[in-house]
Write a protein that holds these residues in place. Structure first.
Motif, short mmCIF file in Angstrom:
data_model
loop_
_atom_site.label_atom_id
_atom_site.label_comp_id
_atom_site.label_asym_id
_atom_site.label_seq_id
_atom_site.Cartn_x
_atom_site.Cartn_y
_atom_site.Cartn_z
N PRO A 101 -8.68 -0.70 5.83
CA PRO A 101 -9.94 0.00 5.62
C PRO A 101 -10.96 -0.45 5.94
CG PRO A 101 -9.23 -2.20 3.86
CD PRO A 101 -7.74 -1.30 4.66
N VAL A 107 -0.43 -8.01 3.04
CA VAL A 107 -0.75 -6.95 2.74
C VAL A 107 0.48 -5.82 3.42
CG1 VAL A 107 -2.57 -5.23 2.05
CG2 VAL A 107 -3.11 -7.40 2.05
N VAL A 110 0.87 -1.26 0.60
CA VAL A 110 -0.17 -0.04 0.19
C VAL A 110 0.60 1.37 -0.23
CG1 VAL A 110 -1.37 0.80 1.37
CG2 VAL A 110 -2.19 -1.65 1.25
N SER A 118 -10.87 -10.83 -4.48
CA SER A 118 -11.25 -12.29 -4.92
C SER A 118 -12.42 -12.97 -5.74
CB SER A 118 -11.15 -13.38 -3.42
OG SER A 118 -11.90 -13.22 -2.60
P1 AMP Z 1 -9.13 -9.02 -1.12
O1 AMP Z 1 -9.48 -7.99 -2.52
O2 AMP Z 1 -10.51 -9.64 -1.37
O3 AMP Z 1 -8.02 -9.18 -2.15
O4 AMP Z 1 -8.66 -7.55 -0.56
C1 AMP Z 1 -8.00 -6.97 -0.49
C2 AMP Z 1 -7.02 -5.89 0.61
O5 AMP Z 1 -6.39 -4.95 0.54
C3 AMP Z 1 -8.01 -6.45 1.72
O6 AMP Z 1 -7.50 -6.80 2.82
C4 AMP Z 1 -8.09 -4.67 1.90
O7 AMP Z 1 -8.38 -3.79 2.97
C5 AMP Z 1 -6.49 -4.51 1.27
N1 AMP Z 1 -6.23 -2.99 1.14
C6 AMP Z 1 -6.47 -2.39 -0.26
N2 AMP Z 1 -6.31 -1.24 -1.05
C7 AMP Z 1 -5.88 -0.91 0.52
C8 AMP Z 1 -5.32 0.40 0.08
N3 AMP Z 1 -5.47 1.27 -0.26
N4 AMP Z 1 -5.19 0.36 1.79
C9 AMP Z 1 -5.29 -0.33 2.98
N5 AMP Z 1 -5.42 -1.60 2.61
C10 AMP Z 1 -5.64 -1.88 1.35
#
Ligand code: AMP
Ligand code: MG
Length: 315
Positions: free
Chosen positions: A219, A180, A95, A140
């Motif tokens: 988030p 992440v 991020v 996903s």
């Molecule tokens: P998924 O879409 O199921 O792979 O989950 C995406 C993950 O990335 C989740 O845990 C989100 O919270 C995290 N994520 C995506 N963009 C951000 C961001 N800009 N800041 C913090 N976490 C993010």
């Protein structure tokens, strides 16, 4: 009908053409199957939320064929470059602050000024991303609340008929989500454990925060979400000249400024426009934002969730 595409040159070309046209295509990565959409196309990204039936907008991870293309959309730190060299391609998501000129749609990052980025490992996935030539947003490929898919058959099981195609590259090797890591603040912070172990990350860059403050930046915890500076009033039925109207369908008369989410009352179109609309009205010079009612159907629920939190001052 959802097309099942083979992971050969023709299948990859077809999948890329569909993505470039704004359609949704699931594809295999080393973690799980992702539900891909052109990250620069807010309507395609809104369609991802609709297909998954997600009740709220959370930020999506953008996928790239290599680190160089990643740095076009985010500003890398030294730490980010080191992690990229060590773990990409691979199951690590970083991020980072979004670049000012980035073409990635506001909706992709749920209105945040950071972006989650990664380079997936499988050659098929990267060939697809190269062919698309744009960042691909991919959560996903399962309906909201169901388990993540690790085969094309799982994808069809959950989303068959709701997406244009699935590129079948066989079972996913890792089978858990990417790690992440938030590099947008002071100390690197683990937001989600995943395919790259914390120990390996710490061996490369030193200590990573894993406690509560790190989680608070995630988030799910609202704090980091884009919230308009102006107060928000919901379910407006009248509007004054000092108010900026967030319109859905026929706009109420008399507002000082108007942003139309969807003139024809389409909730998916409205979702695609929501964050741009909040930003535009924030800059309108009016005293507050008055939001017209959006029906609690499809993406209407996610829109109302976002507006209700803005109205309550909860980000
Ligand atoms: P998924 O879409 O199921 O792979 O989950 C995406 C993950 O990335 C989740 O845990 C989100 O919270 C995290 N994520 C995506 N963009 C951000 C961001 N800009 N800041 C913090 N976490 C993010
Ligand atoms: Mg998921």
């Amino acid at each position: 009908m959802t097309e099942v595409l083979p992971a050969d040159a023709a299948g990859i070309a077809r999948a890329a053409a569909l993505l470039r046209a704004g359609a949704l295509v699931a594809f295999g990565t080393e973690t799980v199957y992702g539900l891909g959409a052109d990250a620069t196309d807010a309507r395609a990204v809104a369609a991802v939320f609709a297909a998954k039936d997600r009740p709220r907008f959370n930020p999506l991870i953008c996928h790239y064929p290599d680190a160089e293309t990643v740095w076009a959309d985010v500003v890398p730190t030294e730490t980010a470059r080191r992690l990229a060299e060590t773990f990409w391609p691979g199951p690590l998501t970083l991020v980072l602050p979004k670049r000012a000129g980035s073409r990635v749609a506001d909706l992709t990052g749920a209105g945040l000024d950071t972006l989650a980025v990664r380079v997936p490992a499988p050659e098929v996935a990267r060939a697809l991303l190269r062919a698309v030539g744009r960042p691909v947003a991919a959560p996903s490929a399962n309906p909201s609340g169901r388990v993540s898919p690790t085969t094309a058959a799982h994808v069809l099981d959950g989303l068959g008929g709701r997406i244009a195609a699935v590129l079948d590259s066989g079972p996913c090797k890792v089978g858990v989500e990417s790690t992440v890591l938030d590099l947008s603040g002071g100390q690197p912070a683990l937001l989600r454990p995943g395919g790259v172990p914390l120990e390996a990350i710490e061996a490369a860059i030193g200590p990573v925060a894993t406690g509560r403050p790190a989680v608070l930046r995630g988030p799910g915890m609202l704090a980091a979400h884009y919230a308009p500076h102006l107060p928000v009033r919901l379910a407006a039925e009248h509007v004054g000249p000092d108010e900026a109207l967030l319109a859905f369908g026929e706009p109420l008369p008399g507002a000082g400024a108007v942003f139309q989410l969807s003139a024809r009352g389409d909730v998916t179109e409205a979702a695609a426009n929501l964050f741009a609309g909040l930003r535009a009205l924030d800059a309108s010079g009016c005293a507050r934002i008055a939001a017209m009612t959006v029906p609690e159907q499809g993406l209407g629920r996610a829109i109302n969730d976002r507006l209700a939190r803005a109205a309550a001052g909860r980000g």
